[in-house]
Motif scaffolding. Structure first.
Motif, short mmCIF file in Angstrom:
data_model
loop_
_atom_site.label_atom_id
_atom_site.label_comp_id
_atom_site.label_asym_id
_atom_site.label_seq_id
_atom_site.Cartn_x
_atom_site.Cartn_y
_atom_site.Cartn_z
N GLY A 93 -2.30 12.48 -2.70
CA GLY A 93 -2.44 11.37 -3.64
C GLY A 93 -3.14 11.78 -4.91
O GLY A 93 -3.10 12.96 -5.32
N ALA B 178 -6.33 12.19 -5.84
CA ALA B 178 -7.32 13.26 -5.75
C ALA B 178 -6.74 14.49 -5.06
O ALA B 178 -6.97 15.63 -5.48
CB ALA B 178 -8.55 12.78 -4.99
N GLY C 100 -0.66 3.27 -2.63
CA GLY C 100 0.61 3.99 -2.70
C GLY C 100 0.83 4.92 -1.52
O GLY C 100 -0.08 5.64 -1.10
N THR D 39 -1.63 6.34 -4.86
CA THR D 39 -1.70 5.05 -5.55
C THR D 39 -1.43 5.20 -7.05
O THR D 39 -1.09 4.23 -7.72
CB THR D 39 -3.05 4.38 -5.25
N ILE E 90 1.89 3.65 -8.17
CA ILE E 90 2.18 2.20 -8.20
C ILE E 90 1.14 1.44 -9.04
O ILE E 90 1.20 0.22 -9.14
CB ILE E 90 2.20 1.58 -6.78
N ASN E 91 0.21 2.13 -9.63
CA ASN E 91 -0.89 1.41 -10.27
C ASN E 91 -0.54 0.97 -11.69
O ASN E 91 0.57 1.15 -12.16
CB ASN E 91 -2.19 2.24 -10.22
N GLY E 92 -1.53 0.36 -12.35
CA GLY E 92 -1.30 -0.21 -13.67
C GLY E 92 -1.39 0.79 -14.81
O GLY E 92 -1.26 0.41 -15.97
N ALA F 75 -3.65 2.25 -16.34
CA ALA F 75 -4.75 2.23 -17.32
C ALA F 75 -5.60 3.48 -17.16
O ALA F 75 -5.92 3.87 -16.03
CB ALA F 75 -5.61 0.99 -17.11
N GLY G 273 -7.46 8.39 0.71
CA GLY G 273 -7.79 7.13 0.06
C GLY G 273 -8.92 6.40 0.79
O GLY G 273 -9.20 6.68 1.96
N ARG H 221 -8.30 4.92 4.18
CA ARG H 221 -7.76 5.79 5.24
C ARG H 221 -8.71 6.92 5.64
O ARG H 221 -8.85 7.21 6.83
CB ARG H 221 -6.47 6.47 4.76
N ILE I 165 -9.74 8.38 9.47
CA ILE I 165 -9.43 9.71 10.02
C ILE I 165 -10.73 10.38 10.51
O ILE I 165 -10.74 11.05 11.55
CB ILE I 165 -8.69 10.57 8.98
N HIS J 12 -9.52 -1.91 -6.23
CA HIS J 12 -10.44 -0.82 -6.59
C HIS J 12 -11.41 -0.56 -5.44
O HIS J 12 -12.62 -0.71 -5.58
CB HIS J 12 -11.20 -1.16 -7.88
N ALA K 273 -11.35 8.15 -3.57
CA ALA K 273 -12.17 7.00 -3.98
C ALA K 273 -13.25 6.66 -2.96
O ALA K 273 -14.23 5.98 -3.30
CB ALA K 273 -11.27 5.79 -4.22
P1 FAD Z 1 -4.49 7.66 -3.15
O1 FAD Z 1 -4.00 8.00 -4.50
O2 FAD Z 1 -4.09 6.36 -2.59
O3 FAD Z 1 -4.00 8.85 -2.20
C1 FAD Z 1 -4.05 8.78 -0.81
C2 FAD Z 1 -2.81 9.47 -0.26
O4 FAD Z 1 -2.98 9.72 1.12
C3 FAD Z 1 -1.55 8.62 -0.39
O5 FAD Z 1 -0.52 9.38 -0.96
C4 FAD Z 1 -1.24 8.23 1.04
O6 FAD Z 1 0.14 8.03 1.30
C5 FAD Z 1 -1.80 9.40 1.81
N1 FAD Z 1 -2.16 9.10 3.20
C6 FAD Z 1 -2.86 8.05 3.65
N2 FAD Z 1 -3.04 8.13 4.99
C7 FAD Z 1 -2.41 9.28 5.38
C8 FAD Z 1 -2.25 9.92 6.64
N3 FAD Z 1 -2.78 9.43 7.76
N4 FAD Z 1 -1.56 11.09 6.66
C9 FAD Z 1 -1.03 11.63 5.53
N5 FAD Z 1 -1.17 11.05 4.32
C10 FAD Z 1 -1.85 9.89 4.25
N6 FAD Z 1 -6.51 2.74 -11.33
C11 FAD Z 1 -6.45 3.09 -12.62
O7 FAD Z 1 -7.08 4.05 -13.03
N7 FAD Z 1 -5.69 2.38 -13.51
C12 FAD Z 1 -4.95 1.30 -13.12
O8 FAD Z 1 -4.28 0.69 -13.95
C13 FAD Z 1 -4.99 0.94 -11.76
N8 FAD Z 1 -4.24 -0.09 -11.30
C14 FAD Z 1 -4.09 -0.27 -9.96
C15 FAD Z 1 -3.11 -1.14 -9.49
C16 FAD Z 1 -2.84 -1.22 -8.13
C17 FAD Z 1 -1.77 -2.15 -7.63
C18 FAD Z 1 -3.59 -0.44 -7.21
C19 FAD Z 1 -3.30 -0.52 -5.74
C20 FAD Z 1 -4.59 0.40 -7.67
C21 FAD Z 1 -4.84 0.51 -9.03
N9 FAD Z 1 -5.77 1.41 -9.54
C22 FAD Z 1 -5.78 1.70 -10.87
C23 FAD Z 1 -6.65 2.15 -8.62
C24 FAD Z 1 -6.24 3.61 -8.44
O9 FAD Z 1 -4.87 3.78 -8.61
C25 FAD Z 1 -6.67 4.11 -7.05
O10 FAD Z 1 -8.01 3.81 -6.84
C26 FAD Z 1 -6.49 5.62 -6.93
O11 FAD Z 1 -5.18 6.00 -7.25
C27 FAD Z 1 -6.86 6.08 -5.53
O12 FAD Z 1 -6.80 7.48 -5.47
P2 FAD Z 1 -7.17 8.23 -4.11
O13 FAD Z 1 -7.01 9.68 -4.37
O14 FAD Z 1 -8.46 7.74 -3.62
O15 FAD Z 1 -6.09 7.73 -3.05
#
Ligand code: FAD
Length: 570
Positions: free
Chosen positions: A14, A16, A83, A89, A92-94, A96, A277, A280, A284, A506, A539
């Motif tokens: 994802g 990060a 996502g 995510t 699918i995010n906005g 910004a 994320g 999740r 784990i 968030h 996050a």
């Molecule tokens: P993620 O990017 O969610 O990555 C986690 C990954 O792990 C995913 O690909 C998932 O499929 C995978 N995964 C999960 N469980 C497992 C498993 N058991 N085995 C294998 N893979 C797994 N932020 C902004 O900066 N600007 C915005 O405009 C904005 N708008 C948003 C709009 C929406 C609808 C949403 C939902 C969020 C928004 N955010 C926005 C927040 C931001 O996008 C997220 O906080 C950020 O992308 C999270 O990053 P992450 O690395 O923590 O997790």
């Protein structure tokens, strides 16, 4: 059966995870596996369309987790989007791109995180970024910046969309916000966010597509032979190194279901990095035997590391909407944002509000400790809440965000409180990794959160009714004067706010980076306490909410984490 041995395994491709994968595989002698539950989405229009926000919701690439019924908001549950795709995510995010207020990153240092402050994180924000300068036309339309705080050689393309709403609309919206006393600011990403501005997005302007983590960090390096991507592969748990002579437990791999539904195990010689994320990664950990021993034992999981705060401290924000009819139709990208301080929202009532909140800190801490079944500590929560309180009332960092979208015959506002006090949790409900978790953000648990949201809703009505907009706005569609009359009491506003809110998506802090005696789950290198070779990088580690949107800060944290990992092994 064993299908592979790698130096590093990254769970979750994802936002990060792909930064880490890219940086660790820069060294051709280091092998890296990414295991991602979703698929490639480079050809998915719901992802690439720069104006397609919301199209992916409810489709196969949205995990759409459900919260438990929200006790302080009518017992309704909430959909928690995230996502499920390469890019996570960020697909699918906005889009910004907004960072944080300097003082709130500085506050991380007061949580036992030596060396984590705005000054030391800024180079990583810049390192991640490939800032695309606005065109002449975009500059006229209000796209402004301070090049000193942007990076231009990183992987992540940021900038303004093609097809921005133009100069006239910007003037109108600027006049609207400044009529409430909010100043115009040129650069929201330099650590000082209060004001009205036109924010940049994560976008590839030339290709006119969304810039997600897959496109930014994976595509350019996909041919590296030392980088292996497993898609449609769902990780269940980490496996323990039984042969290790180390006194601290070590993991040696992960178990997952591969794309064909087969059960697989792969090995990590060095580390496993959880980047699945905030909703999740803590699960784990629990499924692997790291967490609150009472919860693990209840589900028949062997306790390897008793770390009771795994899954605690969940923080999210709540989004509200204000909709107005308009005699004018606008088309184009609206990236207008206002960041308001407590004094901007509460005006003459700020002093009273300050006293009320200050006088409630002990009670807030008690409520949160009780809700955690005593896992959190009263004195610790008082300390954390005083830091939070100081950011709001002493540093006066923004507490509310209000976005406005001028559209077809209407003008839509959305708003959220940036700094709620409420804390919830996320925990497994079974030792079967496919069983949904109990996700409880505890929205509106503490009255600051509700009062803040009501104050912001009233500010939205003020903006819509400003002199600047009076020739354009013709009526209020939502919440509507029928349900919330002019001069409505706070009780009436509270009903409307609770009836109409949603998650702001968030989610943070479910494996918080803090000193262990403050309830932290990871240390300043994002290594899980009590385990030799597991990190969480996503996050989940963000200990306090940030005023910006999350990805900008997550990309920076992940860049920094990659350096920390390299420091140990390279
Ligand atoms: P993620 O990017 O969610 O990555 C986690 C990954 O792990 C995913 O690909 C998932 O499929 C995978 N995964 C999960 N469980 C497992 C498993 N058991 N085995 C294998 N893979 C797994 N932020 C902004 O900066 N600007 C915005 O405009 C904005 N708008 C948003 C709009 C929406 C609808 C949403 C939902 C969020 C928004 N955010 C926005 C927040 C931001 O996008 C997220 O906080 C950020 O992308 C999270 O990053 P992450 O690395 O923590 O997790």
């Amino acid at each position: 059966d064993s299908v592979g041995v790698y130096d590093f395994i990254i769970v979750g491709g994802g936002t990060a995870g792909l930064v880490i994968a890219n940086r660790l595989s820069e060294d051709t002698d280091t092998s890296v596996a990414i295991i991602e539950a979703g698929d490639l989405v480079f050809n998915n229009k719901n992802v690439s369309d720069v104006d397609g926000y919301g199209l992916a919701f409810g489709t196969a690439i949205d995990w759409q987790y459900e919260s438990v019924p929200q006790a302080y908001a009518g017992n309704k549950s909430q959909t928690m989007r995230a996502g499920k795709a390469l890019g996570g995510t960020s697909t699918i995010n906005g889009m910004a791109y907004l960072r944080a207020q300097a003082a709130q990153i500085d506050a991380w240092e007061h949580l036992g995180n030596d060396g984590w402050n705005w000054k030391s994180l800024l180079p990583y924000y810049k390192q991640s970024e490939h800032f695309q300068l606005p065109t002449a036309e975009q500059c006229l339309a209000g796209a402004a910046y301070d090049i000193g705080v942007h990076g231009t050689t990183g992987y992540l393309k940021t900038g303004w969309n093609n097809g921005l709403l133009g100069e006239n609309v910007t003037s109108l919206i600027n006049a609207t916000y400044t009529s409430t006393g909010l100043p115009y600011i040129q650069e929201p990403n330099g650590g000082s966010m209060r004001g009205f501005t036109r924010y940049p997005a994560t976008v590839d302007r030339e290709l006119n597509v969304r810039e997600d983590a897959g496109r930014a960090y994976y595509l350019p390096v996909q041919n590296r032979t030392n980088l292996h991507l497993y898609t449609n592969s769902f990780v269940q748990r980490m496996t323990w190194d039984g042969a290790s002579k180390n006194s601290t437990p070590r993991v040696d791999g992960v178990q997952f279901t591969d794309a064909s539904g087969k059960q697989k195990t792969i090995s990590a010689k060095k580390e496993v990095i959880l980047s699945a994320g905030a909703l999740r990664s803590p699960l784990i950990l629990e499924l692997s035997g790291i967490g609150n021993s009472a919860i693990l034992q209840q589900h028949g999981i062997d306790v390897k590391v008793d770390l009771p705060t795994v899954g605690e401290n969940l923080q999210d924000q709540t989004t509200g909407a204000g909709a107005y009819s308009s005699n004018t139709s606008f088309s184009g990208t609206a990236d207008y944002v206002g960041y308001f301080s407590v004094a901007d929202i509460f005006g003459n009532d700020t002093c009273d509000f300050n006293s009320t909140v200050r006088g409630s800190i002990l009670q807030y801490a008690t409520s949160v400790v009780e809700a955690s079944n005593g896992v959190l500590d009263q004195k610790v929560m008082e300390k954390l809440f005083m830091i939070h309180y100081d950011l709001i009332f002493k540093d006066q960092i923004p507490i509310s965000e209000i976005l406005v979208t001028p559209g077809q015959d209407r003008m839509d506002f959305s708003y959220w409180g940036l700094l709620p006090f409420s804390r919830g949790s996320i925990h497994i409900q079974s030792n079967d990794s496919t069983t949904p978790a109990a996700i409880n953000p505890n929205y509106f648990q503490l009255d600051y959160d509700l009062k803040q949201q009501i104050g912001t809703a009233k500010t939205v009505r003020k903006l819509a009714g400003s002199d600047a907009l009076c020739e354009v706005v013709t009526g209020e569609l939502s919440p509507g004067l029928q349900s919330v009359p002019l001069n409505a009491s706070d009780d009436v506003w509270a009903k409307a706010v609770k009836a109409g809110y949603r998650s702001n998506y968030h989610y943070i802090s479910t494996a918080a980076m803090m000193a262990q005696d403050l309830g932290g789950v990871v240390d300043t290198n994002l290594s899980v306490y009590g385990v030799d070779n597991v990190r969480v990088v996503d996050a989940s580690v963000i200990p306090f909410q940030v005023c910006g949107h999350l990805t900008a800060t997550i990309y920076a944290i992940a860049e920094r984490a990659a350096d920390a990992i390299k420091q140990r092994y390279y």
